[in-house]
Each structure stands twice: as structure tokens, then as C-alpha cells.
Design a protein around this motif. Structure first.
Motif, PDB file in Angstrom:
ATOM      1  N   HIS A   8      19.507 -29.061  37.059  1.00  0.00           N
ATOM      2  CA  HIS A   8      19.130 -27.767  37.609  1.00  0.00           C
ATOM      3  C   HIS A   8      17.630 -27.548  37.450  1.00  0.00           C
ATOM      4  O   HIS A   8      16.954 -28.243  36.694  1.00  0.00           O
ATOM      5  N   PHE A   9      17.110 -26.572  38.196  1.00  0.00           N
ATOM      6  CA  PHE A   9      15.726 -26.152  38.032  1.00  0.00           C
ATOM      7  C   PHE A   9      15.647 -24.650  38.306  1.00  0.00           C
ATOM      8  O   PHE A   9      16.548 -24.061  38.906  1.00  0.00           O
ATOM      9  N   VAL A  10      14.569 -24.047  37.818  1.00  0.00           N
ATOM     10  CA  VAL A  10      14.385 -22.596  37.910  1.00  0.00           C
ATOM     11  C   VAL A  10      13.154 -22.301  38.760  1.00  0.00           C
ATOM     12  O   VAL A  10      12.117 -22.954  38.615  1.00  0.00           O
ATOM     13  N   LEU A  14      18.369 -12.901  26.021  1.00  0.00           N
ATOM     14  CA  LEU A  14      18.997 -14.209  26.099  1.00  0.00           C
ATOM     15  C   LEU A  14      20.481 -14.124  26.378  1.00  0.00           C
ATOM     16  O   LEU A  14      21.155 -15.128  26.497  1.00  0.00           O
ATOM     17  N   GLU A  15      21.004 -12.916  26.502  1.00  0.00           N
ATOM     18  CA  GLU A  15      22.413 -12.743  26.829  1.00  0.00           C
ATOM     19  C   GLU A  15      22.659 -13.271  28.235  1.00  0.00           C
ATOM     20  O   GLU A  15      21.992 -12.880  29.187  1.00  0.00           O
ATOM     21  N   ASP A  61      24.692 -24.817  43.595  1.00  0.00           N
ATOM     22  CA  ASP A  61      25.021 -23.442  43.247  1.00  0.00           C
ATOM     23  C   ASP A  61      23.713 -22.724  42.908  1.00  0.00           C
ATOM     24  O   ASP A  61      22.869 -23.281  42.193  1.00  0.00           O
ATOM     25  N   VAL A  62      23.551 -21.500  43.419  1.00  0.00           N
ATOM     26  CA  VAL A  62      22.339 -20.738  43.137  1.00  0.00           C
ATOM     27  C   VAL A  62      22.727 -19.472  42.378  1.00  0.00           C
ATOM     28  O   VAL A  62      23.564 -18.687  42.832  1.00  0.00           O
ATOM     29  N   VAL A  63      22.146 -19.311  41.195  1.00  0.00           N
ATOM     30  CA  VAL A  63      22.427 -18.168  40.323  1.00  0.00           C
ATOM     31  C   VAL A  63      21.202 -17.270  40.303  1.00  0.00           C
ATOM     32  O   VAL A  63      20.076 -17.745  40.124  1.00  0.00           O
ATOM     33  N   PHE A  64      21.413 -15.959  40.500  1.00  0.00           N
ATOM     34  CA  PHE A  64      20.297 -15.010  40.602  1.00  0.00           C
ATOM     35  C   PHE A  64      20.141 -14.217  39.301  1.00  0.00           C
ATOM     36  O   PHE A  64      21.119 -13.810  38.681  1.00  0.00           O
ATOM     37  N   TYR A  65      18.885 -13.971  38.955  1.00  0.00           N
ATOM     38  CA  TYR A  65      18.529 -13.036  37.876  1.00  0.00           C
ATOM     39  C   TYR A  65      17.534 -12.055  38.458  1.00  0.00           C
ATOM     40  O   TYR A  65      16.399 -12.428  38.785  1.00  0.00           O
ATOM     41  N   LYS A  84      15.708 -19.144  32.470  1.00  0.00           N
ATOM     42  CA  LYS A  84      15.405 -20.319  31.658  1.00  0.00           C
ATOM     43  C   LYS A  84      16.433 -20.512  30.539  1.00  0.00           C
ATOM     44  O   LYS A  84      16.706 -21.640  30.121  1.00  0.00           O
ATOM     45  N   ALA A  85      17.017 -19.394  30.079  1.00  0.00           N
ATOM     46  CA  ALA A  85      17.997 -19.480  28.984  1.00  0.00           C
ATOM     47  C   ALA A  85      19.356 -19.981  29.467  1.00  0.00           C
ATOM     48  O   ALA A  85      20.170 -20.437  28.667  1.00  0.00           O
ATOM     49  N   TYR A  86      19.612 -19.882  30.774  1.00  0.00           N
ATOM     50  CA  TYR A  86      20.881 -20.356  31.331  1.00  0.00           C
ATOM     51  C   TYR A  86      20.838 -21.883  31.402  1.00  0.00           C
ATOM     52  O   TYR A  86      19.982 -22.463  32.065  1.00  0.00           O
TER      53      TYR A  86
END
Length: 318
Positions: free
Chosen positions: A222-224, A136-137, A311-315, A214-216
Motif C-alpha cells: 500500500h501507499f499513502v 492513532l485510533e 482498495d482505497v481507504v479515505f481519511y 500513515k497509522a493504518y
């Protein structure tokens, strides 16, 4: 005409399927069966339709479940309300082949194959017990080339054999061969074991990537999305229907995607059909430019509701 041939013509799998679990298959041939509702075969409805409740549960091998309402008219039965959400989540498209196994109590196991006759990567269900607390970090701007890797649990969870469309557990052909090998063939067995461990670890990393996404929790809408083969190679990506109905009511024909590493946004065309919305032209270029792979998770954050800038954030899963 043989019995197997008659069953195939009626939409029933051949006699290799076990008698204890009734099966039927459906092929997505039009937009209605993909986006609106799916009709159940007449012979299945005649035999089992009376025991179906007003809603049923559809479960895929990944563990995810959907509740779908039943619509009845005369002697016909459809999956209706909830079906578009199932279709979007599994990225159903024309030519996809679905095998339904009826487990009783209005519950169906569903296996899905794409146009290459290959089983799809199913949506991920994350169980809290499968993941360590460290996941979850927040690390929203991670790079695939960085030396940091996702922490993994000390030991992966046991994997159950997935059932094939015949209802029997799938057996890795290589492992089956190793069982028959002589003792001096142990090198191949070790290699097969390592490959299995790699697959297990990648599955865990995919879950971790999705859980991190999902934790962000950004303040903006927003959606994942977890990248699947349709996103990676098919050239399109489904937008969750609830997000689309809420924030894309104007149905923009084009949106902009930007990342922290690029000042210039990517322009991607939007396509709409009834309750379904997709990113199409320009999406594949975005995927390739950012080296997105199957299993990676993306958070799409709507920063400008007038310009439809995200904005698109990658994991990363690797």
C-alpha cells in the motif's frame, strides 16, 4: 537595461530580494527538468557552486525535506539523484515556477508556484508533538457526512510566518489593515481572527488525516497520498516512485480502484515517463464521485497484483 531587468534575464530575482540570502528561480519547461534532473543557473554556480557538497537539502515551507545529489560536468551543476522524488512529492508539472533560496551549508529553501501563479499546497510533515494520542485510533472507513469529527488538540501549535520568495515574512493583508483601523472597526478584526483560526484548525485536521492514514497498516502492499490541488483539480495523481518500481513493474495501462461504499470499481488510466507514474484519465471522476477535497488522505491497498485492483481507504480532513 536596468539592473533588475538584467537579473531577471539571468535567472536571478529582482533586487527586492534581500542580499543576505542568494536566490534563483527555475521554471519547469520540459520532462527532463521535472522527472530526471534540474540544472542550476550558471551565475549561481560560478559564485556558490564551490561550496556545495555532493548532496544538498531541499526544504519547502511545509517543513518537509529531501536529500538530493549533485551532478557536476565541466562548469555545469544539476540536481539529480533524489530530484525525481522531490518532483513527485511536490507534484511538479510544466509551467511550475520554483524559487530557491540558498541558506548556506548546501541547504535550500524552495517555494513553488503553479501555472496560476499561486503557491502550491506543500507535502505535509507530521510532528508527533503536534498531535494527540487519540489520532492513532483506526477509522479507515469514515464518511464526510457522518457526525464524527476528528479529535483536535486543545490548542493549535503556534504558526511561524512563512517566508515569501523575497525572503521576507508574508503578512496577511487583512491583519495589516486591522492594525491601522480605529477602535470602532473591531468587528472586522474579530472576523479576520476567526478566519485565521479556521485556517489553523484546517491545517491541524490535514495533519491528523495524514497521520491516521500513515497509522493504518494493511497486510497488502500500500501507499499513502495526501490530496493536493493537482489531485483535486488538475486531473492527475502521482504514484510514489518506490511503490511504482516495486509493484507496477509491468506498467499496466489501467488500474481499478474500489471503495467500501461502491461495488463497481473505477477504471483509471496509468501514464508513465521515466521514473514518474501517474493516474490520469478516470482519476478526476473518482475524486468527484467520492467528494475528495484538498487535505484528505487516501490509502491505496493493492489487493490483486494481476488485475491491479486497489482498495482505497479515505481519511477526511473535514
Amino acid at each position: 537595461m536596468t539592473m533588475d531587468h538584467r537579473r531577471e534575464c539571468d535567472g536571478q530575482p529582482p533586487s527586492c530580494a534581500p542580499n543576505t540570502t542568494p536566490h534563483f528561480f527555475k521554471i519547469i519547461l520540459n520532462d527532463t527538468s521535472r522527472d530526471t534532473k534540474l540544472r542550476l543557473p550558471y551565475k549561481f554556480v560560478k559564485k556558490y557552486g564551490g561550496e556545495l557538497s555532493h548532496s544538498v537539502c531541499l526544504k519547502v515551507p511545509g517543513g518537509s525535506e529531501w536529500e538530493v545529489d549533485i551532478m557536476r560536468q565541466d562548469c555545469k551543476v544539476w540536481f539529480e539523484k533524489g530530484w525525481p522524488e522531490f518532483s513527485n512529492s511536490c507534484s511538479l508539472d510544466h509551467g511550475h515556477f520554483l524559487v530557491f533560496g540558498y541558506e548556506g551549508n548546501s541547504k535550500f529553501d524552495v517555494c513553488i508556484f503553479d501555472r496560476t501563479a499561486t503557491e502550491i499546497d506543500y507535502p505535509i510533515t507530521v510532528e508527533d508533538d503536534d498531535l494527540s494520542g487519540e489520532i492513532l485510533e483506526d477509522c479507515p472507513r469514515g464518511s464526510r457526512n457522518s457526525g464524527d469529527k476528528s479529535p483536535l488538540p486543545g490548542s493549535p501549535p503556534c504558526k511561524k510566518n512563512r517566508k515569501s520568495s523575497t525572503g521576507k515574512p508574508e503578512i496577511n493583508p487583512k491583519i495589516q489593515m486591522d492594525d491601522d483601523d480605529d477602535d470602532d472597526e473591531n468587528d472586522e478584526s474579530d472576523e479576520g481572527s476567526e478566519e485565521g483560526e479556521d485556517e489553523d484548525n484546517h491545517g491541524i485536521r490535514k495533519k491528523i488525516a495524514f497521520q491516521r492514514a500513515k497509522a493504518y497498516k494493511p497486510a497488502d502492499p500500500h501507499f499513502v497520498v495526501a490530496i493536493n490541488p493537482s489531485c483535486n483539480r488538475g486531473g492527475y495523481m502521482h504514484v510514489p516512485s518506490l511503490f511504482s518500481k516495486t509493484y507496477l513493474v509491468k506498467q499496466p495501462t489501467q488500474i481499478m480502484l474500489q471503495t467500501v461504499s461502491n461495488e463497481e470499481p473505477w477504471y483509471v488510466d496509468m501514464h508513465y515517463h521515466r521514473s514518474s507514474s501517474r493516474l490520469r484519465t478516470g482519476w478526476l471522476g473518482f475524486v468527484r464521485s467520492n467528494n475528495l477535497l484538498v487535505g484528505d488522505a487516501c490509502v491505496f491497498v493493492l489487493k490483486d497484483n494481476n488485475e491491479f485492483l486497489f482498495d482505497v481507504v479515505f481519511y477526511r480532513a473535514t
